[in-house]
Design an enzyme around this catalytic site. Structure first.
Site, PDB file in Angstrom:
ATOM      1  N   GLU A   1       0.890  -1.168   0.000  1.00 31.52           N
ATOM      2  CA  GLU A   1       0.000   0.000   0.000  1.00 31.52           C
ATOM      3  C   GLU A   1       0.919   1.207   0.000  1.00 31.52           C
ATOM      4  O   GLU A   1       1.463   1.590   1.019  1.00 31.52           O
ATOM      5  CB  GLU A   1      -0.913  -0.037   1.227  1.00 31.52           C
ATOM      6  CG  GLU A   1      -2.167   0.812   1.076  1.00 31.52           C
ATOM      7  CD  GLU A   1      -1.882   2.290   1.295  1.00 31.52           C
ATOM      8  OE1 GLU A   1      -1.799   3.032   0.282  1.00 31.52           O
ATOM      9  OE2 GLU A   1      -1.742   2.706   2.454  1.00 31.52           O
TER      10      GLU A   1
ATOM     11  N   CYS B   1      -1.557   9.232   2.682  1.00 32.13           N
ATOM     12  CA  CYS B   1      -1.499   8.661   1.328  1.00 32.13           C
ATOM     13  C   CYS B   1      -2.765   9.008   0.559  1.00 32.13           C
ATOM     14  O   CYS B   1      -2.762   9.047  -0.674  1.00 32.13           O
ATOM     15  CB  CYS B   1      -1.283   7.154   1.378  1.00 32.13           C
ATOM     16  SG  CYS B   1      -2.463   6.266   2.399  1.00 32.13           S
TER      17      CYS B   1
END
Length: 500
Positions: free
Chosen positions: A253, A287
């Site tokens: 991720e 993110c």
């Protein structure tokens, strides 16, 4: 709450916090909070060995009982929510509400995992052979290595750990070297839950403290069946191939360069609120931070003045102050990267508003900044890069298909959103011809994902999925089983193989 009081409430004593080689500084003011001892390569190998032993015992525990341990962990997190949330603020600079929210996210994933412990379902498959039954079964995978980033120091780890443990695995956690204290605190809280549980094997959760070299030990160890790594695309490019070289599994991720398309029919008040939270929350260090606004040229002059007015009045300061909305960047290096990106944006034709360093009383050692808006002539190279800071690039579009093309024309593919009242635009955005991201939202920003959905993205974001939905399958191995309950041995595909 003072850092001394916070650490005491979380059970971290002087032995944990003095005389070590890893200095834990607060981004709030640069002060030293503790000195933590890093692991050596030898101690890291020993911890992985303990974790492997724990897995051998834990995999035999019935899944609902494994869920009971996580239920107790959730209870302990509820009891320590205020202190752990405060430690998140002290150690990585999140505002009070975000620190508490991150711990609540841990509690929520524990609740989800407890229910999941009774729902690790396989399938019954129709067999083409009479007197045969086919089925799928799911089994614990092994040692799960978790590498986490500083910006979500506890929540992302908990997504992995709660699911991995109810799936029958043990966990070895390598946190960022920027937040060793939250990791040690979580280990203490988990140990309290394990003590209440009674028969959890030692080594079920191990924590590795240190830098890159310790992470390499975890990545390269063949006993680690899965490495779940959250961080930069650069890190993922190193971790993925190294794990694959030993035929291990990786769950990546990585970075995001998330966009919002603002259409002519958009509710601008709603859009401005969503932009503000998504772009400046966590000082742009998510993110899922909103980094690009793609606005129709007909409404740019309506949207930008409202946005600039809000940006100009943002409460920037000490994150421990309940009125603050924008805390510090994690360190000086992050500040320098932001300034470098803004300079390049200006060179590429951008008009910059904000971005300067902000002085905060009694926090002179922290790196506070005014979130920046960069009006760009188009999607230039700097816009296509991810800078982990509160920079919002604004570009315009004429045709809806052009907006979709801009949205997708970046290497990253994590999160995305559209603000529109047009059903066709909304449905197109969510279709196969629309956003190419792992997360696509309508009339809500790209940040603030709930734990019930699978979290992750495509392209350079890595393709991994964590948290909800069926993400649990990444932490297990699948077996396809066939049982013959007849007195004959028919072969598949009608093959005849008579031996007499």
């Amino acid at each position: 709450m003072s850092i001394t009081k916070v650490l005491k409430q979380l059970g971290l004593n002087a032995k944990d916090l003095k005389g070590g080689d890893l200095i834990a500084r607060s981004p709030i003011d640069g002060r030293v909070m503790a000195k933590v001892k890093s692991d050596s390569k030898a101690s890291a190998v020993k911890k992985i060995a303990r974790s492997a032993e724990a897995f051998s015992a834990w995999r035999a525990m019935p899944a609902p009982q494994r869920g009971e341990l996580i239920r107790l962990f959730g209870e302990e997190l509820r009891a320590h929510k205020e202190a752990l949330g405060a430690l998140v603020s002290h150690e990585v600079g999140k505002i009070v509400q975000e620190g508490l929210g991150e711990v609540q996210e841990m509690i929520d994933i524990c609740d989800f995992a407890v229910g999941l412990s009774r729902q690790l379902y396989g399938l019954t498959v129709a067999s083409e052979r009479p007197g045969h039954r086919m089925m799928e079964t799911w089994h614990p995978l092994g040692v799960v290595g978790v590498i986490s980033a500083f910006n979500f120091p506890v929540a992302v780890w908990s997504w992995n750990t709660a699911i991995a443990i109810v799936c029958g695995n043990s966990v070895v956690w390598k946190p960022s070297d920027k937040n060793p204290l939250t990791a040690l605190a979580c280990q203490k809280i988990f140990e309290k839950a394990a003590k209440r549980f009674g028969n959890a094997p030692k080594g079920l959760l191990e924590v590795l403290i240190g830098g890159r070299e310790i992470g390499e030990v975890l990545v390269d160890d063949k006993r680690v069946a899965l490495v779940s790594a959250t961080g930069s695309t650069r890190m993922g490019r190193e971790v993925g191939p190294r794990v694959a070289a030993r035929f291990g599994r990786s769950l990546l991720e990585l970075g995001g360069n998330n966009a919002m398309i603002v259409c002519p029919s958009a509710d601008l008040e709603l859009a401005v609120r969503a932009i503000t939270f998504s772009a400046v929350g966590t000082a742009g260090q998510r993110c899922t931070t909103l980094r690009r606004v793609i606005v129709h040229e007909s409404i740019k002059d309506k949207l930008l003045p409202r946005l600039k007015k809000i940006y100009g009045n943002l409460p920037i300061g000490n994150p421990l102050n309940g009125k603050t909305l924008v805390g510090p960047l994690i360190d000086e290096a992050s500040f320098n990267r932001m300034q470098s990106s803004l300079k390049v944006a200006e060179e590429q034709g951008g008009k910059i508003t904000g971005g300067q360093r902000v002085k905060v009383k009694d926090c002179e050692g922290g790196f506070y900044v005014q979130p920046a808006i960069a009006e760009m002539p188009g999607q230039t190279e700097i816009v296509r890069e991810e800078t982990f800071a509160p920079i919002l690039y604004v570009v315009t579009y004429k045709k809806f298909e052009d907006a979709l093309a801009l949205q997708n024309d970046v290497p990253q593919g994590l999160s995305s959103c559209i603000f529109t009242q047009d059903l066709r635009e909304a449905e197109t955005f969510l279709s196969a011809q629309g956003s190419d991201c792992g997360i696509a939202n309508v009339n809500i920003g790209p940040s603030g994902a709930e734990i019930g959905g699978a979290f992750g993205g495509e392209k350079e974001t890595g393709g991994g999925r964590e948290s909800g939905s069926d993400a649990w399958r990444a932490y297990m191995r699948r077996a396809t089983n066939t049982i013959n309950y007849s007195d004959s041995l028919p072969l598949a595909q009608g093959i005849k193989f008579d031996v007499g």
